[in-house]
Write a protein that holds these residues in place. Sequence first.
Motif, PDB file in Angstrom:
ATOM      1  N   ILE A  85      -9.172  39.200 -28.198  1.00 57.21           N
ATOM      2  CA  ILE A  85      -8.944  39.414 -29.628  1.00 57.21           C
ATOM      3  C   ILE A  85      -9.887  40.509 -30.130  1.00 57.21           C
ATOM      4  O   ILE A  85     -11.064  40.538 -29.805  1.00 57.21           O
ATOM      5  CB  ILE A  85      -9.161  38.106 -30.402  1.00 57.21           C
ATOM      6  CG1 ILE A  85      -8.093  37.082 -30.013  1.00 57.21           C
ATOM      7  CG2 ILE A  85      -9.142  38.341 -31.908  1.00 57.21           C
ATOM      8  CD1 ILE A  85      -8.264  35.740 -30.672  1.00 57.21           C
ATOM      9  N   GLY A  86      -9.339  41.416 -30.928  1.00 56.84           N
ATOM     10  CA  GLY A  86     -10.119  42.511 -31.488  1.00 56.84           C
ATOM     11  C   GLY A  86      -9.998  43.819 -30.734  1.00 56.84           C
ATOM     12  O   GLY A  86     -10.506  44.847 -31.218  1.00 56.84           O
TER      13      GLY A  86
ATOM     14  N   THR B 254      -5.019  46.316 -33.899  1.00 57.50           N
ATOM     15  CA  THR B 254      -5.971  45.434 -33.223  1.00 57.50           C
ATOM     16  C   THR B 254      -5.254  44.145 -32.841  1.00 57.50           C
ATOM     17  O   THR B 254      -4.325  43.708 -33.532  1.00 57.50           O
ATOM     18  CB  THR B 254      -7.185  45.095 -34.114  1.00 57.50           C
ATOM     19  OG1 THR B 254      -6.721  44.533 -35.348  1.00 57.50           O
ATOM     20  CG2 THR B 254      -8.013  46.331 -34.398  1.00 57.50           C
ATOM     21  N   ILE B 255      -5.716  43.532 -31.747  1.00 58.78           N
ATOM     22  CA  ILE B 255      -5.143  42.259 -31.312  1.00 58.78           C
ATOM     23  C   ILE B 255      -5.690  41.151 -32.214  1.00 58.78           C
ATOM     24  O   ILE B 255      -6.906  40.951 -32.297  1.00 58.78           O
ATOM     25  CB  ILE B 255      -5.477  41.980 -29.844  1.00 58.78           C
ATOM     26  CG1 ILE B 255      -4.827  43.028 -28.945  1.00 58.78           C
ATOM     27  CG2 ILE B 255      -5.017  40.588 -29.433  1.00 58.78           C
ATOM     28  CD1 ILE B 255      -5.135  42.840 -27.470  1.00 58.78           C
ATOM     29  N   SER B 256      -4.793  40.444 -32.890  1.00 57.10           N
ATOM     30  CA  SER B 256      -5.197  39.381 -33.808  1.00 57.10           C
ATOM     31  C   SER B 256      -4.977  37.987 -33.232  1.00 57.10           C
ATOM     32  O   SER B 256      -5.613  37.030 -33.667  1.00 57.10           O
ATOM     33  CB  SER B 256      -4.435  39.501 -35.131  1.00 57.10           C
ATOM     34  OG  SER B 256      -3.035  39.417 -34.905  1.00 57.10           O
TER      35      SER B 256
ATOM     36  N   PHE C 205      -0.327  42.080 -32.630  1.00 59.90           N
ATOM     37  CA  PHE C 205      -1.119  43.212 -33.117  1.00 59.90           C
ATOM     38  C   PHE C 205      -0.947  43.303 -34.635  1.00 59.90           C
ATOM     39  O   PHE C 205       0.161  43.145 -35.149  1.00 59.90           O
ATOM     40  CB  PHE C 205      -0.650  44.525 -32.493  1.00 59.90           C
ATOM     41  CG  PHE C 205      -0.848  44.620 -31.011  1.00 59.90           C
ATOM     42  CD1 PHE C 205      -2.044  45.076 -30.478  1.00 59.90           C
ATOM     43  CD2 PHE C 205       0.159  44.267 -30.132  1.00 59.90           C
ATOM     44  CE1 PHE C 205      -2.224  45.185 -29.119  1.00 59.90           C
ATOM     45  CE2 PHE C 205      -0.007  44.360 -28.759  1.00 59.90           C
ATOM     46  CZ  PHE C 205      -1.206  44.816 -28.251  1.00 59.90           C
ATOM     47  N   THR C 206      -2.043  43.568 -35.321  1.00 57.09           N
ATOM     48  CA  THR C 206      -1.987  43.832 -36.762  1.00 57.09           C
ATOM     49  C   THR C 206      -2.496  45.243 -37.030  1.00 57.09           C
ATOM     50  O   THR C 206      -3.380  45.745 -36.329  1.00 57.09           O
ATOM     51  CB  THR C 206      -2.838  42.818 -37.549  1.00 57.09           C
ATOM     52  OG1 THR C 206      -4.195  42.847 -37.074  1.00 57.09           O
ATOM     53  CG2 THR C 206      -2.281  41.409 -37.391  1.00 57.09           C
TER      54      THR C 206
ATOM     55  N   THR D 227      -5.901  49.998 -25.301  1.00 54.24           N
ATOM     56  CA  THR D 227      -7.089  50.462 -24.599  1.00 54.24           C
ATOM     57  C   THR D 227      -7.837  49.270 -24.008  1.00 54.24           C
ATOM     58  O   THR D 227      -8.184  48.331 -24.722  1.00 54.24           O
ATOM     59  CB  THR D 227      -8.009  51.231 -25.557  1.00 54.24           C
ATOM     60  OG1 THR D 227      -7.289  52.329 -26.110  1.00 54.24           O
ATOM     61  CG2 THR D 227      -9.242  51.746 -24.826  1.00 54.24           C
ATOM     62  N   LEU D 228      -8.099  49.317 -22.692  1.00 60.71           N
ATOM     63  CA  LEU D 228      -8.808  48.241 -22.006  1.00 60.71           C
ATOM     64  C   LEU D 228     -10.271  48.566 -21.755  1.00 60.71           C
ATOM     65  O   LEU D 228     -11.079  47.665 -21.534  1.00 60.71           O
ATOM     66  CB  LEU D 228      -8.120  47.923 -20.671  1.00 60.71           C
ATOM     67  CG  LEU D 228      -6.661  47.473 -20.748  1.00 60.71           C
ATOM     68  CD1 LEU D 228      -6.109  47.244 -19.351  1.00 60.71           C
ATOM     69  CD2 LEU D 228      -6.524  46.212 -21.583  1.00 60.71           C
ATOM     70  N   GLY D 229     -10.643  49.848 -21.712  1.00 66.60           N
ATOM     71  CA  GLY D 229     -12.024  50.237 -21.436  1.00 66.60           C
ATOM     72  C   GLY D 229     -12.255  51.691 -21.791  1.00 66.60           C
ATOM     73  O   GLY D 229     -11.334  52.426 -22.188  1.00 66.60           O
TER      74      GLY D 229
END
Length: 451
Positions: free
Chosen positions: A321-322, A333-335, A350-351, A371-373
Amino acid sequence: MNNSLKAVSKKAKQEAILQAGSSQAQADSSQVRAGAGMDRKIAKQKSPWPKFVWGGVAIGILVWLLAGISGQTGGKMLSVSSQRVVISAVSRGTFEDFIPVRGRVAPAKTLFLDAIEGGRVERILVEDGAALEAGDLIVELSNASLQLSVLGNEARVAEQLNNMRSIELSLEQNRLRHKRNLIDIEHQIKLLTRQVAREQELVTSGAVSQSQFDDTRDTLQWYKNQREVTLESQASDTRMQESQLAFLKQTGERLESNLAISRENLENMKVRAPVSGKLSGFNIEVGQSIGRGERLGQIDTPNDYKVTAFIDEFYLGRVDIGQAAVFEQYPLTISKIYPQVQNGQFEVDFTFSGEQPNGIRRGQTVQTKLTLGDASKALLLPNGAFYQDTGGKWVFVVSDDGSEAVKRSVRLGRRNNQFIEVLDGLEQGERVITSPYSSYRDIERLVLASK
């Protein structure tokens, strides 16, 4: 004719045999005469087994050499056309740790409209897709049994309230009776007290007999005792009355609450919009029977959307999350992350972090970039279908001349839709087959044919 020819041929063969025997006999006689004075030397025959042994040793050496050559060249071989495989080169560059995610636009908040009580559709006031304000009337239902039930509840509640009022009246009358009795007793005590005082003076003079004085005094004492009993009874009745009145009051409140609920259920036959928003999924007709709890439609928050997407379970440990994503130039962002995994995928919401794009609609499909990293410098191998067959543990490396490809163990790291990070086993500039390996899993060496 044939018989005579066969007889002549047979006779000729017999004569030839006799002549050959005579010639051999003469030759043997001459040899006996010539070697009559000496012994004949017999030649010693050699054993064939050494030849067999040396032949077996030679075959074994040949097999060993062939096995060594086969081991050096990679074991099992397979000839494939170079046009049927995809060859990619290892390069050095910047690895962007992201994955593409295809999502679906959905309202940020949705409120469902369910029928609290079932009934028949009498009137429809709005259409599907209408913009509503809180409190707007949407549809009216009718339910005769519910109306009769409400009327029955009202009658029962009225009866109970009347009974309670009767009990309260009875308790009040009892209290007043005790109060009136006390007033009478107090009055008699006052009169008798004065009479006892007068008769006590008259007893000494003989104007009043002693027995009359005793009777008056006993009557006064009786009234005093009666007053104490009445006061005690009044106190007991007061306590009982207060307790009973409190119980009756609670009972009355519950009855009135039940009546209010019944009236509210009847009022709920008129379905209204609880919040402002856009009506969707509203598809009913006049005269249609609606069951209790049946879905009538839903209200979506206006101009406020989210994106729901399914991600491969391979990334379950790297999604939280986030985390940031982007749709075109709009940040997300992942909510929310749903814990269920279905068909190898899990769902996330996602929001939009800021401004939302104009023109998007509910149900629209969008392509996002999660994006993961952080980006970093690394050896990069173009992503291909081979990864699903090997798990990133080995690849086929093409030789410099392009004539063959040999299986090699490697260690691969992160990957996105374009590249895979190379950690060990490959060097910059080397070429690797990145097409599927489903037909080459047991092969150690591929011979690349030009045709």
